[in-house]
Design a protein around this motif. Structure first.
Motif, short mmCIF file in Angstrom:
data_model
loop_
_atom_site.label_atom_id
_atom_site.label_comp_id
_atom_site.label_asym_id
_atom_site.label_seq_id
_atom_site.Cartn_x
_atom_site.Cartn_y
_atom_site.Cartn_z
N UNK A 167 0.92 -1.22 -0.07
CA UNK A 167 -0.12 0.10 -0.05
C UNK A 167 0.81 1.12 -0.01
N UNK A 168 2.07 1.12 -0.21
CA UNK A 168 2.92 2.23 -0.30
C UNK A 168 3.22 2.42 -2.00
N UNK A 169 3.44 3.75 -2.53
CA UNK A 169 3.58 3.97 -3.84
C UNK A 169 5.05 3.65 -4.19
N UNK A 170 4.95 3.48 -5.47
CA UNK A 170 6.25 3.16 -6.45
C UNK A 170 7.36 4.40 -6.11
N UNK A 171 6.62 5.73 -5.93
CA UNK A 171 7.77 6.91 -5.80
C UNK A 171 8.41 6.65 -4.34
N UNK A 172 7.65 6.11 -3.42
CA UNK A 172 8.30 5.88 -1.89
C UNK A 172 9.24 4.71 -1.98
N UNK A 173 9.10 3.66 -2.80
CA UNK A 173 10.08 2.48 -2.91
C UNK A 173 11.06 3.13 -3.60
N UNK A 174 11.00 3.98 -4.74
CA UNK A 174 12.11 4.40 -5.21
C UNK A 174 13.00 5.26 -4.42
N UNK A 175 12.59 6.01 -3.50
CA UNK A 175 13.26 7.06 -2.82
C UNK A 175 13.87 6.61 -1.54
N UNK A 176 13.21 5.37 -1.01
CA UNK A 176 13.34 5.04 0.31
C UNK A 176 14.23 3.40 0.29
N UNK A 177 13.58 2.66 -0.44
CA UNK A 177 14.10 1.04 -0.46
C UNK A 177 15.32 1.06 -1.58
N UNK A 178 14.98 1.62 -2.83
CA UNK A 178 15.73 1.19 -3.79
C UNK A 178 17.43 1.51 -3.56
N UNK A 179 17.52 2.70 -3.26
CA UNK A 179 19.13 3.16 -2.94
C UNK A 179 19.60 2.18 -1.99
N UNK A 180 19.07 1.19 -1.08
CA UNK A 180 19.76 0.57 -0.27
C UNK A 180 19.62 -0.88 -0.49
N UNK A 181 19.29 -1.11 -1.63
CA UNK A 181 19.14 -2.58 -2.04
C UNK A 181 20.47 -3.33 -2.12
N UNK A 182 20.85 -4.46 -1.82
CA UNK A 182 22.18 -4.92 -1.86
C UNK A 182 22.43 -5.22 -3.48
N UNK A 183 23.56 -5.48 -3.84
CA UNK A 183 23.88 -5.71 -5.36
C UNK A 183 22.98 -6.86 -5.88
N UNK A 184 22.80 -8.03 -4.92
CA UNK A 184 22.01 -8.98 -5.39
C UNK A 184 20.77 -9.16 -5.51
N UNK A 185 20.23 -7.98 -5.12
CA UNK A 185 18.79 -7.76 -5.05
C UNK A 185 18.43 -6.55 -5.87
N UNK A 186 19.16 -6.13 -6.81
CA UNK A 186 18.98 -5.04 -7.69
C UNK A 186 17.87 -5.57 -8.86
N UNK A 187 17.01 -4.63 -9.22
CA UNK A 187 16.08 -4.98 -10.32
C UNK A 187 16.69 -5.01 -11.71
N UNK A 188 15.99 -5.50 -12.65
CA UNK A 188 16.24 -5.17 -13.97
C UNK A 188 15.51 -3.84 -14.20
N UNK A 189 16.09 -2.93 -14.91
CA UNK A 189 15.23 -1.93 -15.09
C UNK A 189 15.77 -1.07 -16.30
N UNK A 190 14.54 -0.11 -16.78
CA UNK A 190 14.86 0.57 -18.09
C UNK A 190 13.86 1.78 -18.11
N UNK A 191 14.07 2.84 -18.60
CA UNK A 191 13.29 4.00 -18.96
C UNK A 191 12.72 3.78 -20.54
N UNK A 192 11.31 3.62 -20.53
CA UNK A 192 10.77 3.44 -22.01
C UNK A 192 10.26 4.91 -22.43
N UNK A 193 10.57 5.21 -23.90
CA UNK A 193 10.28 6.45 -24.09
C UNK A 193 9.20 6.20 -25.10
#
Length: 222
Positions: A167-193
């Motif tokens: 029930x938390x937003x993606x924005x909160x995940x990106x700002x609070x959780x994502x920066x602290x992820x261990x390397x082996x828990x990093x997602x695949x990611x890409x910005x689509x245009x």
């Protein structure tokens, strides 16, 4: 149709359009999300990938971004503010925090959505502009094509459930959780245009973050 109107699912999911080709959707916003991140997903020219190559390399195993597949001139017009309001202003739309497996759903008239609910995302509340997105969820395989704006995707394979609060937003995940992820828990990611299509396989976890006011269309495969 009154209050008994069934929820209407609009095929193009609207979060507005960018200022240079806004279609009437552009909104003033103090929220600017410039970080596109990096892309660790294969990005290919659609004409260079055969059907058999797609099946062998991506259909069942990993996401891929394809470029140059379609001309969306007509669809852009159909998604303009004036075109959609003329056709659907009295219909009911269902707003949700995710797609198939939503954690919360709210039904509102489309006119009300346009007039009152189109606004930038806050970290602790749902919005309909820059900073919006859906939290992590999964379903069958699908394609998502961006019509306007930029859309950042985060994906994990089926056997790697990400750490997130439903029930938390993606924005909160990106700002609070994502920066602290261990390397082996990093997602695949890409910005689509605009003009790019992301394919993801069956049961892959995925979350999105709209860096701009954006319009996209998703197709889910049975």
């Amino acid at each position: 149709m009154g209050n008994k109107a069934a929820p209407f699912v609009v095929l193009c999911l609207i979060y507005g359009l960018r200022a240079e080709d806004g279609g009437g959707w552009s909104l003033p916003s103090d929220l600017r999300l410039e970080d596109e991140g990096f892309c660790n997903i294969d990005v290919l020219d659609g004409s260079s990938l055969s059907h058999q190559d797609f099946i062998d390399r991506y259909a069942f195993s990993r996401p891929v971004v394809l470029r140059g597949l379609t001309d969306n001139t007509k669809f852009r017009f159909l998604c303009s503010k004036w075109s959609l309001l003329a056709e659907y202003s009295s219909r009911t739309v269902r707003l949700s925090t995710a797609n198939t497996y939503s954690y919360r759903k709210v039904d509102v008239p489309f006119q009300e959505f346009v007039d009152e609910l189109l606004k930038p995302q806050a970290a602790d509340a749902l919005g309909s502009g820059p900073g919006t997105g859906v939290p992590f969820h999964w379903h069958g395989p699908g394609y998502s094509e961006v019509i306007y704006g930029r859309k950042r995707w985060f994906l994990f394979p089926p056997d790697h459930e990400p750490h997130f609060h439903p029930n938390r937003t993606t924005l909160s995940w990106v700002t609070e959780t994502y920066p602290n992820l261990p390397e082996d828990e990093a997602p695949l990611e890409c910005t689509i245009r605009p003009g790019e299509v992301l394919y993801f396989p069956d049961r892959w976890w995925h979350a999105t973050l709209n860096l701009d006011l954006s319009v996209f269309i998703s197709t889910f495969l049975g």
